[in-house]
Design an enzyme around this catalytic site. Structure first.
Site, PDB file in Angstrom:
ATOM      1  N   PRO A   1       0.853  -1.194   0.000  1.00  0.00           N
ATOM      2  CA  PRO A   1       0.000   0.000   0.000  1.00  0.00           C
ATOM      3  C   PRO A   1       0.890   1.246   0.000  1.00  0.00           C
ATOM      4  CG  PRO A   1      -0.019  -1.081   2.145  1.00  0.00           C
ATOM      5  CD  PRO A   1       0.853  -1.909   1.273  1.00  0.00           C
TER       6      PRO A   1
ATOM      7  N   ASP B   1       5.689   2.327   2.443  1.00  0.00           N
ATOM      8  CA  ASP B   1       4.790   1.188   2.608  1.00  0.00           C
ATOM      9  C   ASP B   1       3.972   1.436   3.876  1.00  0.00           C
ATOM     10  OD1 ASP B   1       3.608  -1.247   3.229  1.00  0.00           O
ATOM     11  OD2 ASP B   1       5.371  -2.445   2.661  1.00  0.00           O
ATOM     12  N   HIS B   2       2.700   1.670   3.688  1.00  0.00           N
ATOM     13  CA  HIS B   2       1.877   2.088   4.826  1.00  0.00           C
ATOM     14  C   HIS B   2       1.630   0.965   5.836  1.00  0.00           C
ATOM     15  CE1 HIS B   2      -0.337   4.865   7.059  1.00  0.00           C
ATOM     16  NE2 HIS B   2      -1.127   5.385   6.137  1.00  0.00           N
ATOM     17  N   ARG B   3       2.054  -0.252   5.501  1.00  0.00           N
ATOM     18  CA  ARG B   3       1.946  -1.330   6.492  1.00  0.00           C
ATOM     19  C   ARG B   3       3.024  -1.177   7.556  1.00  0.00           C
ATOM     20  NH1 ARG B   3       2.706  -6.313   2.658  1.00  0.00           N
ATOM     21  NH2 ARG B   3       4.441  -4.951   2.148  1.00  0.00           N
TER      22      ARG B   3
ATOM     23  N   ILE C   1       5.033   1.969   7.804  1.00  0.00           N
ATOM     24  CA  ILE C   1       5.282   3.364   8.177  1.00  0.00           C
ATOM     25  C   ILE C   1       3.976   4.144   8.215  1.00  0.00           C
ATOM     26  CG2 ILE C   1       6.363   5.493   7.312  1.00  0.00           C
ATOM     27  CD1 ILE C   1       8.550   3.483   6.174  1.00  0.00           C
TER      28      ILE C   1
END
Ligand code: CAO
Length: 430
Positions: free
Chosen positions: A226, A402-404, A406
């Protein structure tokens, strides 16, 4: 016309009503003894039926899809001594001539399943029409590969053969099917195939190997991670003054001192302060792996496509050493001299389009890294300084993460810190 010799389905073992999967000759074709006329395929084996006589095919009695048994007439051939081929164009010696070389097949049927005393012989890989016949491009594939392709509903004309002389291997078919299924498995709608030639002239241009690999890597990252991109700006007016003052010194060392090594140094400082950006998500998805080394990938635009060589231990290099390293990897990448080792082990990537232009972009993360910094072209801009606008050199930063791994707040802190370091290089000393 002389007597025609009937060619019949030979003893094909304990099989009855076997499918004709290929008809390899047409009326008027000249054949030699042992030239294959048709291919038959049962559940267990496929075989070609060869011509017992040299001559000209005067009649073909079967079509693809027919079912035949021992003794059925396949074709009528006018033996050579009498035959005067009506459309006897000499086939030019082509690749096809060498097609008779047998190629062992890993997936060939067990010996016991082979037809007893068959006059037909187990088929070799052959050049033939794509599945479905018609005007498709010619493909090289053995019967077992063709069978597998039918099972997997793979159009062989769309498969690139990696075997000898471009033959399609079973692995090629499996790989093609797997790739075709990927978007479907992920629930992604397929892009419709369009025949562009219907609307005007078109030209196909092969992708380079690098472009293919980069494309795969980008797609993998795009669909798995993501992505969010955080934008910020650094005031690099002072940095630019300093850079210009040191450019001559760098040139003496044979290095062009551009903003890129400063950006890398700033990233190193930011990665030390925010180690999560120097990590990877474990494949199990339940932890991150923090790396205690800092290797910076640098995206390099080359005539063959995008390459991302890695500058190892960037945290142990000064600005001039980083400039040298960028110069080195960029020139080697452009000359095609990058070794596999040069593109491995990166922990964070910098993609600079500053030499070209643009105001911002959304770089794709070089997974399994978790962030990438995009740098666009610095521009002089009026900046409000409390009482007045002042002309300041502003460098746009685009950080994709990577929003998983950060959070947005961490990303904003990271780019803010980068901007601070680039705004005042003394921060690098801290
Ligand atoms: N703002 C203003 N000027 C800039 C700049 C910026 N952000 N970045 C570079 N420049 C200037 C340089 O200073 C240089 O000018 P001078 O010679 O007068 O100093 C000029 O632009 C050309 O620089 P360069 O491109 O030759 O060298 P570089 O160190 O800036 O970049 C490299 C090296 C390898 C990063 C670059 O050449 C490159 O290939 N970039 C493309 C990367 C890419 O394709 N990214 C997209 C991938 S998708 O994420």
């Amino acid at each position: 016309m002389a007597d025609l010799q009937e060619v019949r389905v030979p003893d094909i073992g304990d099989f009855d009503q076997v499918d004709v999967i290929e008809v390899l000759v047409s009326e008027g074709d000249e054949v030699d003894v042992d030239d294959s006329l048709i291919t038959l395929e049962s559940d267990k084996a496929s075989l070609e039926v060869p011509s017992p006589v040299a001559g000209v095919v005067r009649e073909v009695a079967v079509s693809v899809g027919d079912q035949v048994s021992e003794g059925d007439v396949i074709a009528k051939v006018e033996p050579a001594e009498e035959a005067a081929p009506d459309d006897a164009e000499e086939e030019p010696e082509s690749e096809e001539g060498s097609e008779s070389e047998p190629e062992p097949e890993a997936d060939e049927e067990p010996e016991a399943a082979k037809p007893r005393a068959a006059r037909g012989r187990e088929r070799e890989p052959s050049k033939g029409r794509a599945e479905g016949g018609g005007a498709g491009p010619e493909v090289y594939a053995s019967p077992s590969v063709r069978k597998r392709a039918r099972e997997l509903q793979v159009d062989l004309s769309a498969v690139e053969g990696t075997g000898r002389k471009g033959r399609i291997t079973p692995e090629d078919v499996e790989e093609h099917a797997r790739r075709a299924e990927e978007p479907a498995a992920a629930g992604l709608p397929r892009i419709p195939e369009v025949d562009f030639a219907r609307f005007g002239e078109v030209e196909a241009q092969e992708l380079t190997r690098i472009q293919e690999l980069t494309g795969e890597a980008m797609h993998r990252s795009w669909v798995n991670l993501p992505h969010v991109t955080q934008f910020d700006e650094a005031d690099v007016t002072e940095l630019e003054r300093f850079r210009k003052s040191r450019k001559a010194e760098a040139e003496e060392r044979g290095v062009n001192l551009t903003p890129v090594p400063f950006v890398i140094a700033a990233c190193v400082a930011a990665l030390k302060k925010f180690p999560r950006f120097n990590s990877s998500l474990h494949p199990d998805g339940d932890r991150i792996v923090l790396k205690h080394y800092i290797n910076i990938g640098v995206a390099v635009d080359t005539p063959r496509g995008l390459v991302v060589p890695v500058i190892r231990d960037a945290d142990r290099k000064g600005i001039l050493e980083l400039a040298e390293a960028v110069d080195d990897v960029a020139s080697r990448a452009r000359e095609g001299k990058i070794a596999p080792d040069d593109i491995q082990g990166g922990t964070f990537t910098v993609s600079s389009l500053g030499g070209i232009g643009g105001t911002a972009f959304t770089p794709i993360i070089n997974a399994p890294e978790v962030a990438i910094l995009g740098v666009s072209r610095a521009r002089m801009q009026p900046v409000w300084q409390g009482e007045d606008f002042e002309p300041r050199l502003i460098l746009p930063l685009s950080l994709s993460y990577d929003h998983r791994v950060i959070d947005g707040a961490a990303a904003a802190r990271f780019t803010r810190y980068l901007a601070e370091v680039l705004g005042d290089l003394r921060n690098l000393l801290l």
